[in-house]
Design a protein around this motif. Sequence first.
Motif, PDB file in Angstrom:
ATOM      1  N   LYS A  12      10.731 -42.841 -31.791  1.00  0.00           N
ATOM      2  CA  LYS A  12      11.894 -43.522 -31.284  1.00  0.00           C
ATOM      3  C   LYS A  12      11.796 -43.766 -29.845  1.00  0.00           C
ATOM      4  N   LYS A  13      12.334 -44.879 -29.280  1.00  0.00           N
ATOM      5  CA  LYS A  13      12.066 -45.460 -27.935  1.00  0.00           C
ATOM      6  C   LYS A  13      12.486 -44.089 -27.052  1.00  0.00           C
ATOM      7  N   GLU A  14      13.742 -43.600 -27.360  1.00  0.00           N
ATOM      8  CA  GLU A  14      14.347 -42.451 -26.245  1.00  0.00           C
ATOM      9  C   GLU A  14      13.596 -41.360 -26.259  1.00  0.00           C
ATOM     10  N   ASP A  15      12.634 -41.142 -27.398  1.00  0.00           N
ATOM     11  CA  ASP A  15      11.861 -39.943 -27.439  1.00  0.00           C
ATOM     12  C   ASP A  15      10.840 -39.882 -26.616  1.00  0.00           C
ATOM     13  N   SER A  16      10.146 -41.235 -26.067  1.00  0.00           N
ATOM     14  CA  SER A  16       8.987 -41.438 -25.164  1.00  0.00           C
ATOM     15  C   SER A  16       9.382 -40.944 -23.685  1.00  0.00           C
ATOM     16  N   SER A  17       8.131 -40.585 -22.955  1.00  0.00           N
ATOM     17  CA  SER A  17       8.417 -39.993 -21.778  1.00  0.00           C
ATOM     18  C   SER A  17       8.394 -41.361 -20.853  1.00  0.00           C
ATOM     19  N   VAL A  18       9.062 -41.200 -19.519  1.00  0.00           N
ATOM     20  CA  VAL A  18       9.288 -42.346 -18.760  1.00  0.00           C
ATOM     21  C   VAL A  18       8.665 -42.163 -17.375  1.00  0.00           C
ATOM     22  N   CYS A  19       7.817 -42.946 -16.728  1.00  0.00           N
ATOM     23  CA  CYS A  19       7.312 -42.608 -15.299  1.00  0.00           C
ATOM     24  C   CYS A  19       8.316 -42.946 -14.645  1.00  0.00           C
ATOM     25  N   VAL A  20       8.485 -41.745 -13.502  1.00  0.00           N
ATOM     26  CA  VAL A  20       9.758 -42.098 -12.603  1.00  0.00           C
ATOM     27  C   VAL A  20       9.206 -41.901 -11.222  1.00  0.00           C
ATOM     28  N   GLY A  21       8.114 -41.744 -11.085  1.00  0.00           N
ATOM     29  CA  GLY A  21       7.519 -41.865  -9.434  1.00  0.00           C
ATOM     30  C   GLY A  21       6.327 -41.145  -9.406  1.00  0.00           C
ATOM     31  N   ARG A  22       5.885 -40.902  -8.222  1.00  0.00           N
ATOM     32  CA  ARG A  22       4.584 -40.272  -7.960  1.00  0.00           C
ATOM     33  C   ARG A  22       5.107 -38.588  -7.624  1.00  0.00           C
ATOM     34  N   GLU A  23       4.002 -37.882  -7.833  1.00  0.00           N
ATOM     35  CA  GLU A  23       4.260 -36.487  -7.497  1.00  0.00           C
ATOM     36  C   GLU A  23       4.256 -36.302  -6.108  1.00  0.00           C
ATOM     37  N   ASP A  24       3.440 -37.233  -5.118  1.00  0.00           N
ATOM     38  CA  ASP A  24       3.448 -37.095  -3.757  1.00  0.00           C
ATOM     39  C   ASP A  24       4.730 -37.364  -3.033  1.00  0.00           C
ATOM     40  N   ASP A  25       5.330 -38.282  -3.558  1.00  0.00           N
ATOM     41  CA  ASP A  25       6.639 -38.712  -3.112  1.00  0.00           C
ATOM     42  C   ASP A  25       7.816 -37.524  -3.191  1.00  0.00           C
ATOM     43  N   ILE A  26       7.742 -36.953  -4.454  1.00  0.00           N
ATOM     44  CA  ILE A  26       9.040 -35.768  -4.630  1.00  0.00           C
ATOM     45  C   ILE A  26       8.865 -34.645  -3.968  1.00  0.00           C
ATOM     46  N   LYS A  27       7.133 -34.434  -3.593  1.00  0.00           N
ATOM     47  CA  LYS A  27       6.899 -33.119  -2.911  1.00  0.00           C
ATOM     48  C   LYS A  27       7.384 -33.212  -1.635  1.00  0.00           C
ATOM     49  N   LYS A  28       7.592 -34.609  -1.092  1.00  0.00           N
ATOM     50  CA  LYS A  28       8.194 -34.814   0.230  1.00  0.00           C
ATOM     51  C   LYS A  28       9.626 -34.755   0.187  1.00  0.00           C
TER      52      LYS A  28
END
Length: 157
Positions: A12-28
């Motif tokens: 199902k579509k809602e079961d799939s993972s979604v890319c939300v951004g870059r690790e480097d960005d959230i670490k900042k």
Amino acid sequence: MDPTISVQNPEKKEDSSVCVGREDDIKKSKRMTAVVHDREVVIFYHKGEYHAMDIRCYHSGGPLHLGEIEDFDGRSCIVCPWHKYKITLATGEGLYQSINPKDPSAKPKWCSKGIKQRIHTVTVDNGNLYVTLSKEPFKCDSDYYATGDFKVIQSPS
Ligand code: FES
């Protein structure tokens, strides 16, 4: 084999993972918001770990992405900016302090109301951050605010 079960049965579509951004960005930035299959989530980076949850507080829909993170009883919590409810980052439990009215000298104890905020799964692959929505079948209080009328992130029209 049950003939009603499709052999193809695509994920199902809602079961799939979604890319939300870059690790480097959230670490900042330490936190970010995202829309995952039409559900608004906030992702925190705290003490070297990622935590994703519904963005609206289970109590009355407060914006958790604007709250402060504090430790209570050794557990990291997001504190809702509206009425200061404390929600554990790891499990989505609502914490509260209880006192024994028959023993006013006793120290208040931290207790759990159980899971109130829906927690989602964060994974990292090749520097990209992915969120997979929770498939846990229980009714979670934050589900109420995760539907259309309470959206805080405006999608481009
Ligand atoms: Fe979050 Fe009330 S809306 S504590």
